[in-house]
Design a protein around this motif. Structure first.
Motif, short mmCIF file in Angstrom:
data_model
loop_
_atom_site.label_atom_id
_atom_site.label_comp_id
_atom_site.label_asym_id
_atom_site.label_seq_id
_atom_site.Cartn_x
_atom_site.Cartn_y
_atom_site.Cartn_z
N UNK A 5 -11.04 -59.68 -55.49
CA UNK A 5 -10.92 -60.22 -54.13
C UNK A 5 -10.75 -61.72 -54.23
N UNK A 6 -10.03 -62.28 -53.25
CA UNK A 6 -9.84 -63.73 -53.20
C UNK A 6 -11.02 -64.36 -52.47
N UNK A 7 -11.88 -65.08 -53.19
CA UNK A 7 -13.06 -65.68 -52.56
C UNK A 7 -12.67 -66.80 -51.59
N UNK A 8 -13.54 -67.04 -50.63
CA UNK A 8 -13.30 -68.11 -49.66
C UNK A 8 -13.71 -69.47 -50.22
N UNK A 9 -14.69 -69.51 -51.07
CA UNK A 9 -15.18 -70.77 -51.64
C UNK A 9 -14.60 -70.99 -53.02
N UNK A 10 -14.17 -72.22 -53.31
CA UNK A 10 -13.74 -72.59 -54.64
C UNK A 10 -12.27 -72.38 -54.94
#
Length: 60
Positions: A5-10
């Motif tokens: 999954x593409x994280x929102x942070x970083x």
């Protein structure tokens, strides 16, 4: 292993490199450098990155 999954942070642009690094336990900086080098030398990597951006779901 973690989910892909593409994280929102970083993330920098879309989070595709971060998603791949998290999934396989790799260093995100190394994945980003390899992506840039592959784009510069082969040109195909930008299309793979865009495809991953579209196909990998964003983190909720």
């Amino acid at each position: 292993m973690n989910q892909l999954v593409r994280p929102r942070e970083g993330r920098m642009i879309a989070g595709a490199c971060l998603a791949v690094a998290n999934r396989f336990g790799a260093n995100v900086v190394a994945v980003r450098i390899l992506t840039v080098l592959a784009t510069v030398f082969f040109g195909l990597s930008i299309w793979v990155y865009l495809l991953l951006w579209v196909l990998i779901p964003a983190e909720r």
